[in-house]
Each structure stands twice: as C-alpha cells, then as structure tokens.
Write a protein that holds these residues in place. Structure first.
Motif, PDB file in Angstrom:
ATOM      1  N   ASP A   1       0.820  -1.200   0.000  1.00 29.68           N
ATOM      2  CA  ASP A   1       0.000   0.000   0.000  1.00 29.68           C
ATOM      3  C   ASP A   1       0.856   1.253   0.000  1.00 29.68           C
ATOM      4  O   ASP A   1       0.382   2.334  -0.310  1.00 29.68           O
ATOM      5  N   LEU A   2       2.125   1.102   0.389  1.00 32.23           N
ATOM      6  CA  LEU A   2       3.050   2.229   0.379  1.00 32.23           C
ATOM      7  C   LEU A   2       4.254   1.808  -0.439  1.00 32.23           C
ATOM      8  O   LEU A   2       4.807   0.736  -0.211  1.00 32.23           O
ATOM      9  N   GLN A   3       4.661   2.644  -1.389  1.00 32.96           N
ATOM     10  CA  GLN A   3       5.856   2.321  -2.168  1.00 32.96           C
ATOM     11  C   GLN A   3       6.974   3.238  -1.718  1.00 32.96           C
ATOM     12  O   GLN A   3       6.959   4.429  -2.015  1.00 32.96           O
TER      13      GLN A   3
ATOM     14  N   ARG B   1       8.145   7.040  -7.866  1.00 29.73           N
ATOM     15  CA  ARG B   1       6.789   6.599  -7.515  1.00 29.73           C
ATOM     16  C   ARG B   1       6.619   6.575  -6.005  1.00 29.73           C
ATOM     17  O   ARG B   1       5.664   6.023  -5.499  1.00 29.73           O
TER      18      ARG B   1
ATOM     19  N   ASP C   1       5.906   7.008  -2.193  1.00 27.66           N
ATOM     20  CA  ASP C   1       4.787   7.592  -1.453  1.00 27.66           C
ATOM     21  C   ASP C   1       5.278   8.197  -0.151  1.00 27.66           C
ATOM     22  O   ASP C   1       4.692   7.975   0.903  1.00 27.66           O
TER      23      ASP C   1
ATOM     24  N   GLU D   1       2.748  10.341   1.812  1.00 31.29           N
ATOM     25  CA  GLU D   1       1.720   9.510   2.439  1.00 31.29           C
ATOM     26  C   GLU D   1       2.277   8.812   3.673  1.00 31.29           C
ATOM     27  O   GLU D   1       1.611   8.683   4.689  1.00 31.29           O
TER      28      GLU D   1
END
Lengths: 376, 539, 304
Positions: free
Chosen positions: C154-156, C166, C168, C171
């Motif tokens: 869910d988190l890169q 890309r 995150d 976030e």
C-alpha cells in the motif's frame, strides 16, 4: 590468581592487591599443602623446560609432578584440583603460543633470503610477493607465494559463491521453514556432510570429477579450480549452515510473531525482520565458511596439478595449479632447507588469514549478542 | 493511505488458472530432472529418445515452459487471470534478470555477430538495461514472467534449431586452452532455465504479490535443501556401492576360516574371514588388506583423546568455575576459537617443527597423536565450556548453601550435569580428527602398503631402559599408517598399484568406504548420544 | 509433566460435579442464561464451540461467545485457563504452534476464518494484535510504523520506487504521524523518528506497537496483557489509550489484572482452569453480581 580488574590504569594498585591476595593465600593455607603445590609447579615448569630443550631427562621432573599431584589429590583435593585445572588452562594457552612461535621461527630464513632493498630500506620477504616465479632447483632459486595466493583466492571465491547462498538458504530452511520432522532428518544430515573426511571428498573429486571436467572442458590434463572450488564449497557448507542457523534462531520469536500478526507472509518476515536482525551472525557464518575454504587441504591437494604457477589468463578457472595448502602437502616430502621454510611461510599466511577471519567473526557475533541483550 | 486495497477475506476459486501455473511448475521439475540426468550422463544428449533427439526434446519442453510462463503473465496483465500483483517485480529480480540478459547480449554480440569488445559491451548494456526496465517498470505479473519466459523460450529455440547442437563446441581461446562443449552447456542452460521459469511459475501459482513471492521463494529454498540432502545421499551411496566389492574380496564365511583371536589366553578362530580388514599387505598374501591402517587410526584417536580431553576439560573447569570473567577468559575464548578455525595443515607444520625433533627426529606415531590432540583441544575446551556454562547457577547455589566446598560442588554437581554435553562434543570432535589427513601427513607418514607384521602394538611396546628417559616404546616412536593417509597414498601412488593388488580401483574405493564407516560411526554415536541425552532431559 | 496431569485432574473434579451457584442454579443453567446475554450494537466476532488441543491437552473447551463491535471486551481468568489461546484463535496466530489443533468456528462479520481458502494476510490486516511484552522491530520508529503498509504494497518507498519517482513518502509521513498521534506517542517521539525503536522506554515501545498495529487500519485489535510488563504510569497511559481506541475499533484484551478489566472494559468474559468460558456479560454485572459461584470465588480471590 586469575583475577583481572575492570578498572583501567590501576597497575600499581592491582599489583599491591595481588601481593596482598597472595599473602592471604599463603597465610590461610596449610604449610604442607603449600609445599605440595610448590613442588607441583616447579616440577611441571622443569618438565616443560626439559621438553623444549629436547632433554632425555624430561621424564624425571614429569614423574615428580605426577607424584606430587597424586599426593596432593589424596590429601588436599580442593586445592590440588584448582591448581591442576589452572595449569591445564595455562598449558592450553602455551600450546597456542608455541604454535604461533614455531611456525613463525621456521619461516624466518626464507623471509630473510627473499628480502628486497627498496630505496635503501631492506624489506624482509618482499620478493615473495612481488615476483611470480617459484623455482626451487635451478639458480637463481626463487620462492614466490603469488601463484599459491592466486590459487587460494580462486578456490575460496568459487567456494564462497556456492557455500554462502546455499548455506544461508539451508539455514533459513532449518530454522524457519522446515517442519520438526524434516528438521530432525536434515540437521544431522548436514552434520554428517561436515563429517565426511576431506580426503574422501578429494578421492571422489580425483577419480570422478577431475577426469569428467577435463573431458567436458577439453582441457590439457586434469585439475581445475572450478571443481576444486565446488567441492571445497560443499565442504564449507555445513559450517555456514550451522552458524547461520544459530544466529537465525536467536532472533526473538516475539519479533517474528509481531511481523506475522501484521499480516505479512512468512517469507516477508524472514527477509524483512529475521535476516536483518540476524545479519551480523549470518555474516559471521559466511566468514567462518570462508575460513574453512581457505584452510581446506586434501581435496585441493589431490585434485589440483600441484604446479606453483599462475593460470593463463588469470581468470582461467578451468586450470588449477596449487593453493597455499596444497603447496605444503605436495612438497613437504622432498623439501628441505629454504624450500621447507618457504612452506612455513605459506603456513604463516594461512594461519594469520584464518585467525583474522576468526577474530572478525567473533567480534561480529559479540556485537550481535550485545544487541539482543545477551540471551543468545 | 495510498491505494489501500480492500481484499477479500476468502480467496476465490482460481483452480483452473492455478492448474496452468502448476502445470508449468511440473514442466520445470521435469526439465530439472532431465538436465541432471544429462549432466551425469545418464542420458546422452546426442542420442535420440523415442525417435526425437534429446536436444530437440529439451528444446521443445523449454519452449512449452517459456510459452506457458509468458502466457500466464500476459493473461494476468490483461485481466484474464485473477491475481494480486505488486506494482513492480522488485529490485532483486530486476538485477538478476538484467545480469543474465547482459551476459547473453554480450555473448551473442561478440561470438555470433563478431563485434569488438566495445560493441559487445554496448549491445550487452542495451539488452541488460532493457531487461532491467522490463522487469522493474511494469506490474509484477509482466516483470517477473516475461524476462524468465523469454529466456526459456530463446534457449528452447536455440536447441530446437540446432544452433547449439550435440557437437557444438566453443573454444575460449585462452592460452591454456579450454572449451565449452555441448555436453556441459546444454544441461546447465536447461537447469538454469528450469530454475528461473520454475520460480516464475511458482510465483504465478501464488497469484503474484506477497503470497506469490512467498511460494516462489519457498520453491527455491526447498530445492536447495533437497539438493544438499541429495548430494549427501549420493556421496555416501556411491562410495558404498563402489567400495563393497573391494571390501568383500576374499570374504569367507564358515567355522574356523577367520584368523585366531586371543582373549585371556584362550584363542578362538572367528567364523568369518574378511581379508580386507584383517590382513596387512604382504608379497605372498592372496588378498591385501588395510588392518595396520585401521589399528593405526584407532591408536591415533586414543592418543589424541588421552592428551586433549583431560587438558581441555580441566581448562574449561578453571575458566568457568574459578577464573573471574574478564580479560583473561575473553582472551582464552578468542584464542581457542581462532585455534579451532586454524587449517589442519598448519597443525601439521607445527607438529613437524616442534614435535618431530623431540621424539627422535623421525616421523612417529606419538607425534601424530599429539598433533591431532592439539587439533582436538580447542573443540574439547569450547564444548566443555558451553556444557559447563549451561549448568544452571541454581545447582551451584543450592550445593553451596548446604555448606559444600567449591571443588566438591564442581565434582558432584557441575561435572555430572555437564557430562552429556562434554561427551557428545568429544565424540563429534573425534569423528573430525579421525578423518584428518593433512596433519599426519607431516608427522606420522608410513608406507602405502604396510605389512600385517607392522601393525602397531602400543601396549606391548613398552620397555624399560637404563639410560634416561628410562622408558622407551619403539612402537610409539616409529611411523605407522592410518586410514586417511593410506587413502591419500593410494591416490598419489596411482598406476603403480597394479603390481600389488589385483584390482587397484576396488582397493581404493574399499579404503575410502572403510574410512567413511569409521568416521561416520563416530558421528552416528555422537548424534545418537546427543539425541538420547536430550530425550532423557525432556522426560 | 506432572503438573499438567494434576491440572487436568483438578479440572475433571471441577466439571464433574455441577457446582451450586449463588442463586441455587446449576452451572449448566447459568451458562444457558448468559448465552442469551444481549448487548447493544452489532456482533463483530463470534466463536462457536471452539476447541483447542495441544497434543492430548485441552486448552479450550467448547467456547462460544459473541463480541460486539466498537467496545472493549476483557478476557480474565487464572493463568493457564486458555484466555490467551482463545485470543490467538481470533487471528489464527495459533497456526504458528504446530501441535495446536483447532476445532469449531470463529466468524468475523459473519465470515468463517477457519476454512481452507482464508487469506491469512487479509485476516491479520483486519484483526491486529498487540503482544504481552513490547516487540518493536529493530528498525527506526518510522520504519516500524510503515512496515505493515509497505509489506502489503500500500506504500511504495523502496529504492526502486524512489528511482522511478513513484515513492509515497508524503503519504508515509502522514501515516506515521496519524498512527503515532492515535497511539498518544507523537508528542514524545516526533523529533526522533529515525531513532531505533529499541531505544524507547517499555511503555513507549508498547504504544509504538499499538501505533504499528493501527497502521494497517484494522477493525479488531487483540491485546494480550499489554500492560503486564509496564510500570503503573505507563499502564495508566495504555489504559486511557485503550478506552479511546474503543470508539473506532473492536478491542479484545486479555488481562490478569481484575481492576484493570473492571476499569476499562464494557464486557467481561471469565475463563477458568481447563479452558472453559464460565461467565460472560456486562462488566458491571460480572464483577458485582456474578451468576456462577466459581466466578464469584475467583473475583473475590478465593479460587484461582
């Protein structure tokens, strides 16, 4: 006796305390027991001196030591046991020292012989590492360690490339994945793999692998670093597996459960939590495996050609000449004088390399133990 | 949270697509087995099987496998197959794939297209970089299947079209000449492709994502564990198979056929005769044997144990019970661990320089015993220390609280509790030194074939003399042989053996087998003892 | 060995004779009575006839219970009564113990979790767990919080994601702050998010573990004696936190400490030796007016 204090720099104070302890000890102990212990100590030292001096009379103080120890055992068992175990520990340390001293001393003449003067300063033994020719027969007689170091490096690299990944994967399998029944079978299996004598590996390598490899790669004659490396890697594998497995299973179960309870897969837990946490222990395992590979003698001796030369080109793994270990095993028979001393130089290089690796591995393990609060 | 996925608690039925992926895994397993068989020359790659040449067969299966893997990946990407791929196959896979394709690109450019080194490097970089992008950039279902499937497919095409056929040879052009031959390259390439595609197929079977990676990795880990056990099994089975004929040469069974064994003055003839382990070597023997080597090994082990065990255990007791933990104990620990990793040949050198001159200047049994003793010492010390440290302090406290002296506590509480660990450690250590060749090479070497009359008899060898050192034992001071050395001597003696034994190969393998039996029985006893003690502790 | 047999015998005598309860009913009747216990709110978790054995030993015997959402349910009982085992059944952590066999049914939102095709990843994302002693990973505080979402994709934030732009990271920062705030730890650690989590105090570590658990947006939080290894001040902070969490999450907590259970829980279930659920109801009712005599003995300190 063997008291070491943690306070640094209190040299004189420690000495005074030591002297006071000794006086207390003398005061508290019966005179007769003291005499017995004294006789034991003196006679053991005399026996050691006699042995070092190659004296046929060594037997006399040794018998005296046995006699006094027997008497002491009967009369003052506690004290005698303490003194005996102490002397056993001292002997163990002494043996270590003797090994170091003797192989160094024996190697000195050739180090002297191969000295080179660089800009006015004589560097002992430098030529052993600056030219590649080993010629013990026709003058100028030259001894070089370069070809053998090259061979040892080649074999060790190939062996590590095999033993490290496969060993770590097998350790992960044993400590994290295998069901108990499978583990009960594979763990002793790995131990037995370590138990197979190196000469048996060498024999199979010599009779089966070497001819096969020569045929496959169309080489002239038999003996390739590639297959020696593979066999040695197989022999180093059990060391890597068992040390790495210890490190992996010392990672607290609560950490692994914590990760699994987050919904990660077992494999994610292994790669993200267990392996990083045990990283130092696993690298110590690889280091120890490298140490085993460097010191492996018999398989290299019987499978290599035993010619102290470099391969052409240097990365030609399909030819195998000699390693430091195989040099010693091949040449001890006809060697004498300088050539024998040159073998001792190979021994010293091996000894120091492996010692450094071992100490490095221990340091890494010690740091790991500190990290997990000593409950390893 | 970015792109939080709300998956289902229960995974849906994907049995049909799973079956495709499982079929691909099965193909990979088949290829793996075929490649192994070809590598060990159980099947010959130039001969046809059921009318189809083996290379073509391998190529066809490879093509099928590669095609299946690619199809699955593309199908998943287009949404025909229900999977949960991650956004990328990851750095590890990208690096591995790009390395492989870099090598392929470079080889094709330099060998097939004949470009120079710079041109080849450029081509290799483009191919490798392209693969990296193809693996890392798209979603995982494409990234982990396309490069693997393409590799397998390409290999298959190369095999089927005969670009690499049974008679293919690539001379490397080294000064010391070496070549890659088809017999080696075809099985190894097949093996590599089977592993990579098998991994990709296993990942696909798990639906990619975390679960797919888990299954893919587990497949590789299981293959590895299986391979290690397989190698062990093959080694032992092979040595046994080859060794038994030589071992049983001249075997007889019946009353009175064996040599006479004396015990307490009564001598009995054994009801069987096994010349290989009961004879020495002699010119007139019907069957030559290795009895002196067996006896030599036994005495070596006894000598080493008598020397090292008391010393090591005593030192361990002092270190753990008397000495305070500090720099001394630490130094001893570091030193013993260092000694334990010291190469055995270095012990041999030490024995040669230190012991041999002190025992009459010749290589001798006692030098060998002591050298092996030095080797055994660190292991005994380490295992004893571990075993003693493992005894809980409560035992010592309980004993001390009863007013028992320190030594009495050690003797009656600590040592008995630590004994199982010590015994197990010693047995395993003995197994190790019994098979050592390098140290005795320099300290104890006897001949290749030792007459039965020269079998050592240490007990009978003691004599008392008038001059110092008053006790002499020529048996201890003469060189004898031992099993590992005997095997080494047989290897180096090579063809010259033919005069002495009828079938040199059988004799060698039988010696290897006997050595293996002796050493592994120590291990079996050690492992068994550990198992027994642990069981007793648990119940 | 001998100790377990003793326990087993004791259990037998305890179950064989139907004990008289305070109101003169048999135990069976008491059980029938609390089975009809009605709570406000929707059922989140339901166990039915749950049996767990370790080899031949029963750890849980026919446990049936329904747990309402967005409340705190306390499981109390003497040690070895199976309450922790029960807790671990709720997110299938018992799968880790190979000798454990589970029989019966556990449903979350009506979906059975003991069936073949259950996705353990999804289950454990929904049912988080906090352990008895704090078990932060040997990583930085930030990495501890982000661990779950990163592993679930869910988190890169990996190297590759950063190379490809890309990542995150924003976030992630928001997530870390939100979870730490929810776990009442933000103010204490906001300046040292890159420090190793093992350097925190025990209470902080435990709150970090709670924050870590919140990072995957669970619906249920299981807590296995979360304060037993902590000092009183840290304990009271954790207790406050639990009460706050119950506004959004379903909390099931195992505790030894009866006062703690009385303070923070809405419902209480009492397990007694032998893995039996003996009584279940509103916390006030269970503590002030227990239906079963054995529970009363246990709560007043006569038994257990």
């Amino acid at each position: 006796m063997a008291r070491t204090s943690n306070e640094a720099g209190a040299g004189t104070g420690r000495l005074a305390r030591r002297r006071r302890q000794l006086r207390d000890f003398v005061d508290e102990t019966e005179p007769e027991a003291l005499v017995t212990v004294g006789v034991m100590a003196v006679s053991l030292l005399a026996a050691l001196a006699g042995f070092l001096a190659v004296s046929p009379l060594t037997i006399v103080p040794f018998v005296v030591f046995l006699g006094s120890a027997g008497y002491g055992w009967a009369r003052h068992q506690g004290l005698t046991a303490r003194v005996l175990t102490f002397s056993m520990m001292v002997s163990t340390i002494l043996i270590l020292l003797l090994i170091t001293v003797f192989i160094f001393v024996e190697s000195l003449p050739v180090i002297q012989y191969e000295s080179v003067t660089v800009s006015g300063i004589t560097v002992p033994g430098l030529r052993l590492f600056t030219q590649t020719q080993w010629d013990a027969v026709s003058p100028p007689v030259r001894y070089s360690m370069i070809p053998m170091i090259h061979g040892t490096v080649m074999v060790t690299l190939i062996a590590t490339a095999i033993a490290a990944p496969l060993g770590i994967a097998a350790a992960l399998f044993l400590s994290e994945i295998a069901p108990p029944v499978v583990r009960e079978v594979i763990k002793p299996g790995v131990e037995i793999l370590a138990g197979i004598p190196s000469i048996v590996y060498g024999f199979i390598g010599f009779t089966i692998l070497s001819p096969w490899a020569a045929d496959q790669f169309r080489t002239t004659g038999q003996g390739t670093y590639l297959f020696v490396g593979i066999v040695v890697g197989l022999m180093a594998l059990p060391t890597v597996v068992s040390v790495a497995e210890d490190a992996l299973s010392s990672v607290p179960e609560s950490m692994k459960s914590g990760s699994l309870a987050m919904g990660t897969t077992d494999w994610q837990t292994m790669t993200s939590i267990t392996l990083p946490a045990a990283f130092s222990g696993v690298s110590a395992a690889v280091l120890l495996g490298v140490g085993r590979a460097i010191g492996e003698t018999m398989a290299a001796t019987v499978m290599l050609r035993g010619v102290p030369q470099l391969t052409e080109p240097l990365y030609n793994v399909f030819y195998g000449q000699a390693t430091l270990t195989s040099l010693i095993a091949n040449n001890y028979g006809e060697a004498d004088g300088l050539q024998m001393d040159a073998l001792f130089v190979a021994g010293v290089i091996l000894f120091i390399t492996v010692l450094v690796i071992s100490i490095g591995a221990q340091y890494i393990e010690w740091r790991m133990r500190r990290k997990f609060g000593g409950d390893v | 949270m970015a792109g939080a996925t709300e998956g289902d608690l229960v995974t849906g039925g994907t049995s049909q697509t799973n079956a495709v992926a499982a079929g691909a895994v099965g193909l990979a397993v088949l290829l793996f087995a075929l490649a192994l068989a070809a590598l060990f020359e159980a099947i010959t790659i130039s001969e046809p099987v059921a009318g189809v040449p083996v290379v073509t067969l391998l190529g066809l299966i490879l093509m099928a496998l590669g095609g299946a893997v690619i199809t699955f990946g593309v199908g998943s990407y287009l949404g025909y197959v229900e999977t949960e791929p991650s956004p990328s196959a990851g750095l590890v896979a990208a690096t591995a794939f790009s390395t492989i394709w870099f090598v392929i690109g470079g080889l094709v450019a330099s060998q097939t297209a004949g470009l120079g080194s710079l041109g080849s490097f450029l081509v290799a970089s483009v191919v490798g970089g392209g693969t990296f992008a193809l693996t890392a950039l798209p979603r995982e279902d494409i990234g982990s299947t396309l490069p693997a499937g393409a590799l397998t497919l390409l290999t298959g095409i190369v095999f089927v079209t005969g670009t690499i056929g049974p008679s293919w040879v690539w001379a490397l052009g080294f000064e010391q000449q070496a070549s890659f031959t088809a017999e080696f390259v075809i099985p190894v390439l097949t093996l590599l492709c089977a592993l990579i595609s098998g991994w990709a197929a296993a990942k696909a079977y798990g639906g990619f994502g975390a679960r797919g990676r888990h299954i893919g990795a587990y497949v590789l880990v299981y293959v590895n564990a299986g391979a290690i056990i397989g190698v062990l099994f093959v080694l032992i089975a092979f040595t046994t198979l080859r060794g038994v004929p030589g071992l049983l040469t001249g075997f007889e069974f019946g009353p009175g056929v064996g040599p006479e064994v004396g015990l307490f003055g009564v001598s009995v003839a054994l009801p069987f005769s096994l010349p290989f382990v009961m004879n020495g070597a002699a010119l007139l023997n019907d069957f030559q044997g290795v009895l002196p080597a067996i006896v030599g090994t036994v005495w070596l082990v006894i000598g080493a144990v008598v020397f090292a065990v008391p010393l090591g255990v005593g030192a361990a007791i002092f270190l753990t019970e008397y000495a305070e933990r500090g720099r001394l104990t630490q130094a001893v620990e570091v030193a013993t661990n260092g000694l334990w990793s010291t190469p055995s040949i270095v012990f041999g050198l030490f024995g040669f320089a230190f012991l041999v001159p002190r025992f009459g200047g010749n290589k001798s049994l006692i030098s060998g015993m002591l050298t092996l003793g030095f080797m055994l010492l660190p292991l005994v010390l380490i295992t004893s220390r571990e075993a003693i440290l493992a005894v809980p302090d409560e035992y010592r406290d309980a004993s001390a609280a009863l007013g028992v002296s320190k030594w009495q506590t050690i003797r009656s509480v600590v040592i008995p509790a630590a004994l199982p660990g010590v015994v197990t450690g010693v047995i395993l250590g003995v197994g190790r030194i019994a098979g050592e060749t390098a140290p005795i090479l320099l300290t104890m070497t006897g001949g290749t074939f030792v007459p039965g009359g020269q079998t050592v008899d240490v007990i009978g060898g003691f004599q008392f003399t008038g001059a110092p050192p008053f006790v002499a034992n020529p048996e201890l001071l003469q060189a004898t042989t031992a099993l590992p050395f005997q095997l080494y001597a047989l290897i180096t003696a090579g063809v010259g053996l033919g005069d002495t034994v009828a079938n040199p190969a059988d004799f060698q393998w039988a010696t290897a087998l006997i050595l293996l039996v002796v050493v592994l029985s120590f291990y079996a006893i050690g492992i068994g003892a550990r198992y027994y003690f642990r069981r007793r502790l648990q119940s | 060995m001998s100790e377990t047999t003793e326990t087993a015998e004791r259990t037998e005598t305890a179950t064989d004779q139907p004990l008289e309860t305070t109101s003169g009913e048999t135990e069976e009747q008491v059980r029938e009575e609390w089975r009809e216990y009605v709570f406000d709110g929707r059922t989140k978790l339901a166990a039915e006839d749950l049996d767990v054995y370790y080899g031949d030993d029963y750890a849980l015997k026919k446990v049936s219970i329904e747990i309402p959402e967005e409340s705190v349910t306390a499981l109390i009982g003497p040690s070895g009564c199976g309450k922790s085992t029960f807790l671990r059944c709720l997110n299938r952590m018992n799968d880790r113990i190979r000798s454990a066999e589970v029989d019966g049914s556990v449903r979350i939102d009506g979906q059975e979790i003991y069936q073949e095709s259950v996705n353990l990843v999804e289950l454990r994302k929904r049912v988080g767990m906090v352990f008895q002693s704090p078990n932060p990973f040997p990583k930085s505080i930030r990495e501890n919080i982000a661990y779950g979402p990163e592993k679930h994709g869910d988190l890169q934030t990996g190297l590759l994601a950063r190379l490809l732009d890309r990542s995150d990271e924003d976030e992630r920062e928001q997530l870390v702050e939100r979870c730490l705030r929810d776990a009442a730890l933000w103010d204490e650690v906001q300046d040292r998010l890159d420090d190793n989590a093992l350097g925190l105090s025990g209470g902080q570590q435990q709150r970090l573990c709670i924050a870590r658990c919140l990072s995957v947006d669970p619906e249920v939080i299981l807590m296995d004696e979360p304060a037993s290894a902590l000092d009183p001040i840290a304990t009271s902070k954790i207790e406050d936190l639990i009460e706050e969490l119950a506004e959004d999450y379903t909390v099931v907590i195992v505790t030894h400490n009866m006062q703690q259970a009385a303070r923070i829980s809405d419902q209480t279930a009492v397990f007694l030796t032998g893995g039996e659920l003996v009584e279940y109801g509103d916390t006030d009712q269970v503590f002030e007016d227990p239906r079963s005599e054995r529970v009363e003995d246990y709560i007043t300190g006569k038994f257990g």
